[in-house]
Design a protein around this motif. Structure first.
Motif, PDB file in Angstrom:
ATOM      1  N   GLN A 118       0.837  -1.194   0.000  1.00 39.00           N
ATOM      2  CA  GLN A 118       0.000   0.000   0.000  1.00 39.00           C
ATOM      3  C   GLN A 118       0.876   1.248   0.000  1.00 39.00           C
ATOM      4  O   GLN A 118       1.877   1.312   0.732  1.00 39.00           O
ATOM      5  N   PRO A 119       0.539   2.265  -0.788  1.00 36.94           N
ATOM      6  CA  PRO A 119       1.285   3.529  -0.691  1.00 36.94           C
ATOM      7  C   PRO A 119       1.184   4.104   0.723  1.00 36.94           C
ATOM      8  O   PRO A 119       0.087   4.257   1.265  1.00 36.94           O
ATOM      9  N   ARG A 120       2.320   4.427   1.293  1.00 34.05           N
ATOM     10  CA  ARG A 120       2.364   4.868   2.690  1.00 34.05           C
ATOM     11  C   ARG A 120       1.518   6.127   2.918  1.00 34.05           C
ATOM     12  O   ARG A 120       0.826   6.253   3.942  1.00 34.05           O
ATOM     13  N   GLY A 121       1.564   7.065   1.965  1.00 33.12           N
ATOM     14  CA  GLY A 121       0.849   8.321   2.148  1.00 33.12           C
ATOM     15  C   GLY A 121      -0.648   8.154   2.305  1.00 33.12           C
ATOM     16  O   GLY A 121      -1.296   8.957   2.988  1.00 33.12           O
ATOM     17  N   VAL A 122      -1.223   7.121   1.694  1.00 33.40           N
ATOM     18  CA  VAL A 122      -2.667   6.906   1.800  1.00 33.40           C
ATOM     19  C   VAL A 122      -3.052   6.621   3.245  1.00 33.40           C
ATOM     20  O   VAL A 122      -4.080   7.092   3.740  1.00 33.40           O
ATOM     21  N   ALA A 123      -2.222   5.865   3.931  1.00 33.62           N
ATOM     22  CA  ALA A 123      -2.513   5.507   5.321  1.00 33.62           C
ATOM     23  C   ALA A 123      -2.235   6.651   6.283  1.00 33.62           C
ATOM     24  O   ALA A 123      -2.910   6.785   7.310  1.00 33.62           O
ATOM     25  N   GLN A 124      -1.258   7.507   5.959  1.00 34.63           N
ATOM     26  CA  GLN A 124      -0.779   8.478   6.933  1.00 34.63           C
ATOM     27  C   GLN A 124      -1.254   9.901   6.695  1.00 34.63           C
ATOM     28  O   GLN A 124      -1.190  10.733   7.604  1.00 34.63           O
ATOM     29  N   ASP A 125      -1.724  10.220   5.494  1.00 35.48           N
ATOM     30  CA  ASP A 125      -2.202  11.583   5.216  1.00 35.48           C
ATOM     31  C   ASP A 125      -3.470  11.886   6.004  1.00 35.48           C
ATOM     32  O   ASP A 125      -4.297  10.998   6.254  1.00 35.48           O
ATOM     33  N   ARG A 126      -3.658  13.156   6.329  1.00 33.53           N
ATOM     34  CA  ARG A 126      -4.858  13.569   7.053  1.00 33.53           C
ATOM     35  C   ARG A 126      -6.005  13.856   6.073  1.00 33.53           C
ATOM     36  O   ARG A 126      -5.802  14.445   5.012  1.00 33.53           O
ATOM     37  N   GLN A 127      -7.182  13.411   6.481  1.00 32.92           N
ATOM     38  CA  GLN A 127      -8.385  13.657   5.683  1.00 32.92           C
ATOM     39  C   GLN A 127      -8.695  15.146   5.666  1.00 32.92           C
ATOM     40  O   GLN A 127      -8.638  15.814   6.703  1.00 32.92           O
ATOM     41  N   GLN A 128      -9.038  15.664   4.479  1.00 34.94           N
ATOM     42  CA  GLN A 128      -9.420  17.065   4.336  1.00 34.94           C
ATOM     43  C   GLN A 128     -10.802  17.128   3.694  1.00 34.94           C
ATOM     44  O   GLN A 128     -10.992  16.671   2.563  1.00 34.94           O
ATOM     45  N   LEU A 129     -11.752  17.692   4.410  1.00 33.58           N
ATOM     46  CA  LEU A 129     -13.141  17.755   3.977  1.00 33.58           C
ATOM     47  C   LEU A 129     -13.611  19.206   3.979  1.00 33.58           C
ATOM     48  O   LEU A 129     -13.090  20.030   4.725  1.00 33.58           O
ATOM     49  N   LYS A 130     -14.622  19.500   3.150  1.00 37.48           N
ATOM     50  CA  LYS A 130     -15.034  20.900   3.038  1.00 37.48           C
ATOM     51  C   LYS A 130     -16.528  21.112   2.860  1.00 37.48           C
ATOM     52  O   LYS A 130     -17.014  22.228   3.032  1.00 37.48           O
ATOM     53  N   ASP A 131     -17.298  20.078   2.492  1.00 34.89           N
ATOM     54  CA  ASP A 131     -18.695  20.283   2.116  1.00 34.89           C
ATOM     55  C   ASP A 131     -19.608  19.492   3.052  1.00 34.89           C
ATOM     56  O   ASP A 131     -19.669  18.263   2.991  1.00 34.89           O
ATOM     57  N   GLU A 132     -20.315  20.191   3.907  1.00 35.01           N
ATOM     58  CA  GLU A 132     -21.172  19.514   4.880  1.00 35.01           C
ATOM     59  C   GLU A 132     -22.392  18.858   4.245  1.00 35.01           C
ATOM     60  O   GLU A 132     -23.130  18.140   4.930  1.00 35.01           O
ATOM     61  N   ARG A 133     -22.585  19.046   2.960  1.00 40.53           N
ATOM     62  CA  ARG A 133     -23.646  18.299   2.276  1.00 40.53           C
ATOM     63  C   ARG A 133     -23.347  16.800   2.265  1.00 40.53           C
ATOM     64  O   ARG A 133     -24.235  15.994   1.974  1.00 40.53           O
ATOM     65  N   ARG A 134     -22.114  16.426   2.618  1.00 41.21           N
ATOM     66  CA  ARG A 134     -21.796  14.997   2.719  1.00 41.21           C
ATOM     67  C   ARG A 134     -22.683  14.302   3.741  1.00 41.21           C
ATOM     68  O   ARG A 134     -22.947  13.106   3.630  1.00 41.21           O
TER      69      ARG A 134
END
Length: 236
Positions: free
Chosen positions: A150-166
């Motif tokens: 698995q690419p390491r960055g996928v596991a370790q990067d922080r989630q960034q969200l912006k649209d509360e319509r989710r």
């Protein structure tokens, strides 16, 4: 309905092959993905992060004129949640297979042992017993033989969200390792692990008791559970 299947760590599109028959038999179009860096054991993984995988799912969503259903297993749950955030008006339902939505600033798993830019499938001893339920010796050998770092960055990067319509996009949780009653109790108790899940307005909970890889241990049952969730989605 167009159904996009996002695998968990160490897996490519072929990991869904025993899950899809009931979906296609019901007339749905199924699109299992192989995400960047998971094309082969020799694929380059440097520079591939969580946003890379989210963008790959978003690109697939954008290739359709109609809304889609997203299915994410394990770490794929965080990826589809990022795609829901990016395209809340294009996702009819998000289905989380032994996973859930990862909230702002969260990471999928920054404790997995790394080897440079990649995370090899760890020894079985590093997993919890609940992870390995029903994963026989033969299935373990099959999984390890097909596992892709698995690419390491996928596991370790922080989630960034912006649209509360989710939070308006309906979700289904297919719980395997732990019963859904535990999740609902955690939500009621305000546990931070399920804070993002608790904000989603419309959530269905389905119990599929087995280990963390139901696509291998109970593929027919998983296919049936996904089908039931899709068929309960308007427009399907």
């Amino acid at each position: 309905m167009n159904i996009i299947l996002v695998p968990g760590f160490w897996l490519d599109a072929s990991s869904w092959e025993e899950v899809t028959p009931p979906l296609t038999a019901a007339g749905h179009k199924v699109y299992p993905l192989t995400l960047p860096g998971l094309e082969s054991a020799d694929a380059p993984r440097a520079g591939i992060g969580l946003r890379t995988h989210i963008d790959a799912v978003v690109a697939k969503i954008d290739s359709f004129d109609a809304p889609v259903v997203l299915v994410g297993h394990s770490g794929g749950g965080a990826i589809i949640h990022g795609a829901v955030d990016a395209r809340p008006d294009r996702v009819a339902r998000a289905i989380y297979v032994d996973s859930g939505p990862l909230g702002e600033g969260g990471v999928i798993n920054d404790e997995l042992p790394a080897d440079g830019d990649e995370l090899p499938l760890p020894p079985w001893e590093l997993f919890e017993d609940a992870d390995l339920t029903d994963l026989t010796d033969d299935l373990r050998a099959m999984f390890r033989a097909r596992a892709i770092p698995q690419p390491r960055g996928v596991a370790q990067d922080r989630q960034q969200l912006k649209d509360e319509r989710r939070y308006e996009v309906p979700a289904t949780i297919i719980a395997c390792e732990f019963p859904t009653s535990m999740l609902t109790e955690m939500i009621a108790g305000g546990h931070p692990f399920v804070a993002e899940l608790g904000r989603i307005r419309d959530v269905d909970y389905v119990d599929l008791p087995t280990g963390h890889w139901p696509q291998f241990t109970k593929p027919a049952e998983l296919g049936a559970a996904i089908l039931a969730a899709v068929d309960g989605t308007p427009g399907s």
